[in-house]
Design an enzyme around this catalytic site. Structure first.
Site, short mmCIF file in Angstrom:
data_model
loop_
_atom_site.label_atom_id
_atom_site.label_comp_id
_atom_site.label_asym_id
_atom_site.label_seq_id
_atom_site.Cartn_x
_atom_site.Cartn_y
_atom_site.Cartn_z
N GLU A 174 26.80 55.41 10.24
CA GLU A 174 26.60 54.89 11.59
C GLU A 174 27.87 54.97 12.44
O GLU A 174 27.93 54.40 13.52
CB GLU A 174 26.11 53.45 11.52
CG GLU A 174 24.77 53.30 10.81
CD GLU A 174 23.58 53.74 11.65
OE1 GLU A 174 23.48 53.32 12.81
OE2 GLU A 174 22.75 54.52 11.13
N HIS A 250 25.17 46.31 12.67
CA HIS A 250 26.46 46.99 12.47
C HIS A 250 27.55 45.94 12.33
O HIS A 250 27.44 44.84 12.89
CB HIS A 250 26.80 47.91 13.64
CG HIS A 250 25.91 49.10 13.77
ND1 HIS A 250 25.43 49.55 14.98
CD2 HIS A 250 25.42 49.95 12.84
CE1 HIS A 250 24.68 50.61 14.80
NE2 HIS A 250 24.65 50.87 13.50
N CYS A 371 29.94 48.69 21.79
CA CYS A 371 28.98 49.76 21.50
C CYS A 371 29.20 50.96 22.41
O CYS A 371 28.97 52.10 22.03
CB CYS A 371 27.55 49.26 21.68
SG CYS A 371 26.92 48.28 20.30
#
Length: 446
Positions: A174, A250, A371
């Site tokens: 990720e 995450h 993000c």
């Protein structure tokens, strides 16, 4: 060697929408099928980039990917002209159409994992694009992301952009959302922290029960090998599976670090004490006295962290050695979280200042300030080797803002994805963006 951290923010694409494609992401699921405002989303991101660059924090721009990805739909059996492909997908498989239109590449913390030249064996900056194979709408990104990164970081003597890791359960990757670097300075060798949620080949690692952990230990180890990192300066920690089940999909939703500082929740990692001892020990060997800023669950629950995205913030170094914490406006609208922020600043610790931004369009889809950015440490020579016009200036901000106002819709509902005119609108916009960023090979499919 002198170096600086450049935050490359994702430019929100013109197909930004709320399709609710990301299970495990509380905000994405809660706002599923709401009406989005792509124009506002892009302008909110651009304003954050400009504001931080004006405070002396270098900013770069990563362009949106070309959407819809009609090649995906054709691979899944939808045939004919573009309009016919979209019409049939909208009628038979609207979720697949939404995946093909997804603008999730705007969250460039998932674009890649980046190691600076100070850490790598060949003294080049290394990028490994994330395969993001946990979700269909994101798993289609890495080929285009690789092309974008190679267009900007094209000098092979200074940069190495790898291929993404193989698809498959063992190598779920990720990107930088599960990676943090600690160092005494950006230009000296540091410690790279990789956080994983599960291990494919180790049954002793307990996975979460509700949501699938997206990052594997095997993927993290592979990235470290590809980047030529010194194993004595690499730390692997397991994310708390209970936190993943609570919506912390995450690590950057429950911890954020920079240089010598780590801000984290006490429920972030498995066996917190041992994990922190391991990280602090590796940092000490690298000449870094790790400053740990721990938020106890009695002060703020994991649910509060997920609701506010406090930890999905940018921790940025100021010239005086203390830290600026860039948070979403939601943190100031949440009473307990806002109180914690005030305590952090008043406590005399490493965090000296909190700056909030309205990023509501991104937040409603599960992405805060952290993000939206990919952290890339560059020396002056590496910065000068960048291709295109991608470093934020007031002039670039003005040009991109005018471009967004010209080409982006201010309303996009799920049913609008079936509109065949949207395809042409997006292609026209991206063709013009190539010229603004001076990256002529950016969208070869247009």
């Amino acid at each position: 060697m002198s170096a600086r951290e450049y935050n490359f923010d994702g430019l929100v694409g013109p197909t930004h929408n709320y399709a609710g494609l990301s299970s495990g992401n509380v905000a994405s699921m809660r706002n599923s099928h709401a009406v989005s405002n792509p124009r506002q989303a892009a302008l909110q991101g651009l304003d954050k980039m400009l504001a931080l660059s004006q405070r002396g924090i270098p900013q770069g721009v990563l362009p949106p990917l070309a959407r819809p990805n009609l090649a995906l739909l054709r691979q899944l059996g939808f045939e004919g002209e573009d309009a016919a492909v979209v019409a049939r997908a909208a009628r038979e498989e609207p979720r697949l159409l939404a995946a093909a239109y997804s603008a999730s590449a705007m969250w460039t913390a998932n674009a890649a994992t980046v190691s600076p030249s100070a850490d790598t064996a060949d003294q080049r900056v290394h990028f490994t694009p994330a395969n993001l194979n946990a979700k269909l709408h994101r798993s289609q990104e890495h080929a285009d992301t690789t092309r974008s990164l190679r267009a900007i970081f094209a000098d092979a003597t200074r940069f190495m952009v790898h291929e993404a890791l193989p698809a498959g359960g063992a190598f779920g990757d990720e990107g930088a959302a599960n990676h943090t670097r600690f160092a005494a300075g950006h230009g000296v060798p540091g410690v790279e922290l990789f956080v994983y949620g599960r291990a494919e080949f180790n049954a002793e690692v307990t996975p979460p029960r509700v949501h699938v952990a997206r990052q594997t230990l095997e993927a993290s180890r592979a990235v470290a090998r590809l980047h030529g990192l010194n194993e004595s300066r690499v730390v692997y920690l397991q994310q708390n599976p209970a936190a993943i089940d609570a919506g912390v999909f995450h690590n950057d939703v429950i911890a954020v670090g920079n240089l010598d500082t780590l801000l984290y929740h006490e429920d972030a990692f498995v066996d917190e004490a041992a994990s922190m001892d391991r990280l602090a020990g590796a940092c000490e060997q690298a000449g870094v006295a790790l400053r740990r800023v721990r938020i106890e669950r009695a002060r703020m629950s994991v649910d509060d962290a997920v609701a506010s995205y406090l930890f999905n913030s940018q921790l940025l170094a100021r010239e005086d050695g203390r830290m600026l914490l860039v948070v979403p406006q939601e943190c100031r609208e949440h009473e307990r979280v806002s109180r914690v922020l005030d305590e952090l600043v008043a406590g005399g610790g490493p965090i000296a200042e909190v700056l909030s931004f309205d990023l509501r369009q991104s937040m409603r889809n599960g992405g805060g300030p952290a993000c939206l950015r990919l952290r890339v440490v560059l020396t002056d020579e590496e910065r000068d080797a960048l291709q295109g016009q991608v470093l934020m200036t007031p002039e670039l901000h003005a040009r991109l803002g005018a471009w967004v106002r010209t080409h982006y819709r201010d309303r996009l509902a799920p049913e609008d994805l079936a509109d065949p005119q949207l395809i042409g609108e997006v292609r026209t916009a991206l063709a013009e963006l190539r010229g603004i960023l001076q990256l002529p090979g950016l969208y070869p499919q247009l």
